[in-house]
Write an enzyme that holds these catalytic residues in place. Structure first.
Site: not given
Length: 214
Positions: A50-52, A89, A92
């Site tokens: 997940s990008e977060n 973040h 990521s």
């Protein structure tokens, strides 16, 4: 004319999950794609991103087990499998931009026959543009798949010859998974992978208004 039934959202999520390979690092976009986490095939290890800043997500938690300190990019509670991790973040996005994801699955407003993607704005007055990390994912992942309804609420095809909405990325989409058919985007146009029972090739071409190779 033959009768057909659209895939439900859960059936579509299961169809997408069937094509994921063992060991793949996969980002599931906000919205419908998050349902895929609940349908990953048994015995196949898929590392969900997940990008977060999460790697190693599992299926959605039960309502009693929801922990809002552990959420995906869509602010939905998630579970973390053994060996999973959460991190900054920026790290990521380095994974996303650096080509470390095998597959990303995104929603879309439009996809062109050659794989152009429009999924962040319809340009409507008062609408809120929501690009998020879609541009980074679309060009950073080794394969970009789209998961969406084939038609709009007005019955117009979301698969088009040329996107009329602002583009997210050019020629990035490899496959379109829809409620009626699975299509491959190529430099020569659309190629059919499969379609729902009861729908024939001519009907599908009529719905999409584009030629589709078998």
């Amino acid at each position: 004319m033959s009768q057909y039934h659209r895939r439900s959202k859960e059936e579509l999520a299961k169809r997408v999950a069937q094509d994921m390979f063992d060991g793949a690092y996969v980002n599931l976009g906000i919205g419908q794609p998050t349902l895929i986490a609940n349908h990953l095939p048994a015995g196949v290890e898929i590392i969900l991103h997940s990008e977060n800043g999460i790697l190693g997500m599992g299926p959605a938690p039960s309502q009693e087990a929801e922990d809002f300190d552990l959420i995906n990019a869509g602010k939905q509670p998630v579970t973390l499998l053994l060996g999973g991790a959460f991190f900054h973040h920026a790290d990521s996005f380095s994974m996303m931009r650096g080509g470390h994801l095998d597959i990303c699955v995104l929603g879309a407003f439009q996809v062109s026959a050659t794989g152009d993607l429009a999924n962040w704005s319809t340009g409507e007055v008062g609408s809120i543009p929501a690009v998020g990390g879609a541009m980074d994912l679309a060009i950073g992942a080794k394969q970009t798949w789209v998961m969406m309804d084939l038609l709009t609420k007005k019955g117009e095809s979301k698969v088009v010859a040329t996107c009329s909405y602002p583009l997210t990325a050019i020629a990035c989409v490899k496959r379109i998974y829809s409620d009626l058919a699975t299509l491959e985007c190529t430099s020569e146009g659309l190629k059919l992978i499969d379609m729902v029972e009861g729908l024939d090739h001519a009907q599908l071409e009529d719905l999409v208004c584009l030629p589709i190779r078998s």
